[in-house]
Design a protein around this motif. Structure first.
Motif, short mmCIF file in Angstrom:
data_model
loop_
_atom_site.label_atom_id
_atom_site.label_comp_id
_atom_site.label_asym_id
_atom_site.label_seq_id
_atom_site.Cartn_x
_atom_site.Cartn_y
_atom_site.Cartn_z
N ASP A 10 0.85 -1.18 0.00
CA ASP A 10 0.00 0.00 0.00
C ASP A 10 0.89 1.23 0.00
O ASP A 10 0.99 1.95 0.98
CB ASP A 10 -0.91 -0.02 1.24
CG ASP A 10 -1.84 1.17 1.26
OD1 ASP A 10 -2.06 1.78 0.20
OD2 ASP A 10 -2.34 1.50 2.36
N ASP A 11 1.56 1.45 -1.10
CA ASP A 11 2.55 2.52 -1.19
C ASP A 11 1.87 3.85 -1.44
O ASP A 11 0.90 3.94 -2.17
CB ASP A 11 3.54 2.20 -2.31
CG ASP A 11 4.57 3.28 -2.51
OD1 ASP A 11 5.00 3.84 -1.49
OD2 ASP A 11 4.90 3.56 -3.66
N SER A 12 2.43 4.92 -0.83
CA SER A 12 1.84 6.24 -0.96
C SER A 12 2.30 6.98 -2.21
O SER A 12 1.81 8.05 -2.51
CB SER A 12 2.18 7.08 0.28
OG SER A 12 3.57 7.20 0.42
N ALA A 13 3.26 6.41 -2.94
CA ALA A 13 3.72 7.09 -4.15
C ALA A 13 2.68 6.98 -5.24
O ALA A 13 1.94 6.01 -5.33
CB ALA A 13 5.03 6.45 -4.63
N VAL A 36 7.11 -6.72 -7.51
CA VAL A 36 5.89 -5.93 -7.35
C VAL A 36 6.25 -4.46 -7.53
O VAL A 36 7.41 -4.08 -7.44
CB VAL A 36 5.24 -6.13 -5.96
CG1 VAL A 36 4.86 -7.59 -5.74
CG2 VAL A 36 6.17 -5.64 -4.84
N GLU A 37 5.24 -3.63 -7.77
CA GLU A 37 5.49 -2.20 -7.87
C GLU A 37 5.48 -1.58 -6.49
O GLU A 37 4.57 -1.79 -5.70
CB GLU A 37 4.44 -1.52 -8.75
CG GLU A 37 4.74 -0.04 -8.96
CD GLU A 37 3.81 0.65 -9.93
OE1 GLU A 37 3.84 1.89 -10.02
OE2 GLU A 37 3.05 -0.08 -10.61
N PHE A 38 6.52 -0.81 -6.21
CA PHE A 38 6.64 -0.09 -4.95
C PHE A 38 7.47 1.16 -5.19
O PHE A 38 8.54 1.09 -5.79
CB PHE A 38 7.31 -0.96 -3.87
CG PHE A 38 7.50 -0.26 -2.56
CD1 PHE A 38 6.43 -0.05 -1.71
CD2 PHE A 38 8.74 0.21 -2.18
CE1 PHE A 38 6.60 0.61 -0.51
CE2 PHE A 38 8.92 0.88 -0.98
CZ PHE A 38 7.84 1.07 -0.14
N ALA A 39 6.97 2.31 -4.73
CA ALA A 39 7.68 3.59 -4.89
C ALA A 39 8.09 3.83 -6.34
O ALA A 39 9.17 4.33 -6.62
CB ALA A 39 8.90 3.64 -3.97
N SER A 40 7.18 3.45 -7.27
CA SER A 40 7.37 3.65 -8.71
C SER A 40 8.47 2.79 -9.30
O SER A 40 8.95 3.06 -10.40
CB SER A 40 7.63 5.13 -9.02
OG SER A 40 6.54 5.93 -8.60
N ILE A 45 9.54 -8.57 -3.68
CA ILE A 45 8.87 -8.65 -2.38
C ILE A 45 9.28 -9.90 -1.63
O ILE A 45 9.30 -9.92 -0.39
CB ILE A 45 7.35 -8.56 -2.54
CG1 ILE A 45 6.70 -8.33 -1.18
CG2 ILE A 45 6.78 -9.80 -3.23
CD1 ILE A 45 5.26 -7.92 -1.23
N GLN A 46 9.66 -10.96 -2.36
CA GLN A 46 10.16 -12.17 -1.70
C GLN A 46 10.86 -13.05 -2.73
O GLN A 46 10.71 -12.88 -3.93
CB GLN A 46 9.02 -12.95 -1.04
CG GLN A 46 8.00 -13.51 -2.02
CD GLN A 46 6.88 -14.26 -1.32
OE1 GLN A 46 6.34 -13.79 -0.34
NE2 GLN A 46 6.56 -15.44 -1.83
N ASN A 129 13.47 8.65 1.74
CA ASN A 129 12.57 7.58 1.32
C ASN A 129 12.30 7.63 -0.18
O ASN A 129 12.11 8.70 -0.77
CB ASN A 129 11.26 7.66 2.09
CG ASN A 129 11.39 7.06 3.47
OD1 ASN A 129 11.65 5.86 3.62
ND2 ASN A 129 11.25 7.87 4.49
N GLY A 130 12.24 6.45 -0.81
CA GLY A 130 12.05 6.37 -2.24
C GLY A 130 10.75 6.99 -2.72
O GLY A 130 10.72 7.65 -3.77
#
Length: 383
Positions: A10-13, A36-40, A45-46, A129-130
């Motif tokens: 649940d990224d805020s970017a 996975v997509e995170f911070a663009s 993730i694993q 933070n990214g």
């Protein structure tokens, strides 16, 4: 039992049509990383499972790719004094080859981001933070003097080696790193490339963050993962580790709506800075130190096995007194834990609460943090 990262997906970017790829993207995929997509960015993730990777990091050493983070360098005349106008920490008193945790605050004292800042011989090095790095860069350009040079180190990767065997592992490749203690940093070389290494991280374990030229990142990652102590670890375990360590995640546990004092991050504001001010957001800090705050960030232990996720409401009787901001099953603890914001009258350790999850009320109580003791290699006082 399986576990999932508490809030990492649940990224805020803002979402992008085509997320960027890390310099080590192919390296992660070749080792079975689930991206996975995170911070663009597309990030692992694993690899073999979050529970296994969490346990490996707690007992051995895990290698995390955190190259999505923003790496910035600042230079110019009186750069330390300039940084004190935008950071609440004692930057003037920060010694060379030392780093500290700090914050970017807005004019109202809300938290724009949390970060690490280091004094190097010729400049200051900062990791932000990214998800917030481009907002941070714009804000810093606006508020720092024009004669301060800021370099966004986009040509560098950032790797984090974490766990009780991290020190021994890195010393096999770079023996001089054995001399570092928690929050110390220095320049080293590997394979003919210059590295900047700090003894720090965001898991609660001993470890290092390594800034490495992007073209050398794969060789360094290969060399580290060739050691028996080291395995690649994904974002999922990084999130469960930091939750057990009681460390806040920006955009979830802290943001512009909250202050450093209420977030229990007052340690980042030195006595001199509290008294003298001179930084953006000082007015709110001074007021809250005098008047107190209406709510605080606290740890939460939860009865049973069902975890409480971000957004779950916290009650005392029929009265809502707070909300969960991070939560999940804690593998080391063997039970669900959470962080949340709770009204100050109900923040004392041991206070009984209830958390609403899936229409049920789960018994919980305010718990001390960290949930798992920190394992940093600290320098003894006076040494």
């Amino acid at each position: 039992m399986t576990t999932q990262p508490s809030e990492i997906l649940d990224d805020s970017a803002p979402e992008t049509a085509s997320p960027e790829r890390l310099p080590l993207d192919a390296w992660h995929r070749s080792r079975g990383g689930r991206m996975v997509e995170f911070a663009s960015y597309e990030m692992p993730i694993q690899y073999e499972g979050i529970m296994a990777e969490h346990a490996w990091t707690r007992t051995h050493a895990g290698l995390f790719d955190v190259s999505h983070m923003g790496q910035l360098a600042f230079s110019g005349d009186d750069v330390d004094a300039a940084l004190e106008t935008v950071l609440p920490g004692d930057i003037l008193g920060l010694k060379t080859f030392r780093q500290k945790y700090s914050l970017l605050l807005d004019e109202d004292g809300g938290i724009l981001d949390d970060l690490m800042v280091s004094r190097r011989p010729d400049d200051f090095y900062m990791v932000v933070n990214g998800a917030m790095k481009f907002e941070d860069i714009g804000w810093l350009r606006e508020h720092l003097p024009d004669d301060i040079t800021m370099n966004h180190m986009e040509d560098h990767s950032l790797l984090a080696l974490q766990g009780p065997e991290a020190g021994a592992a890195l010393a096999e490749l770079i023996p001089e790193t054995a001399d570092l203690y928690f929050m110390q940093c220095n320049a080293f070389t590997f394979g003919g490339h210059d590295l900047w290494i700090s003894r720090s991280g965001y898991t609660g374990e001993d470890g290092f963050e390594i800034s490495v030229p992007a073209e050398a990142a794969e060789a360094l990652a290969d060399a580290l993962c060739a050691l028996p102590q080291v395995k690649p670890i994904g974002l999922g375990a990084r999130d469960s580790l930091r939750l057990e360590a009681g460390l806040p995640l920006y955009g979830h546990d802290i943001d512009t709506k909250v202050s450093a004092i209420a977030a229990d991050l007052g340690f980042a504001i030195s006595k001199r800075r509290r008294e003298q001010g001179g930084f953006i957001g000082h007015g709110r800090i001074a007021k809250e130190l005098t008047d107190g705050v209406p709510s605080r960030r606290v740890g939460l232990s939860i009865d049973g096995r069902l975890p409480a996720r971000e957004g779950s409401l916290i009650f005392v009787g029929d009265a809502q007194v707070g909300m969960v901001t991070s939560g999940g099953f804690a593998p080391t603890v063997g039970a669900p834990i959470a962080m949340g914001w709770v009204a100050t009258p109900h923040c004392a350790i041991g206070t009984a609460l209830e958390i609403e999850v899936r229409g049920k009320r789960l018994a919980a109580k305010v718990a001390p943090m960290p949930f798992v003791p920190h394992n940093y290699r600290r320098l003894k006082p006076g040494a």
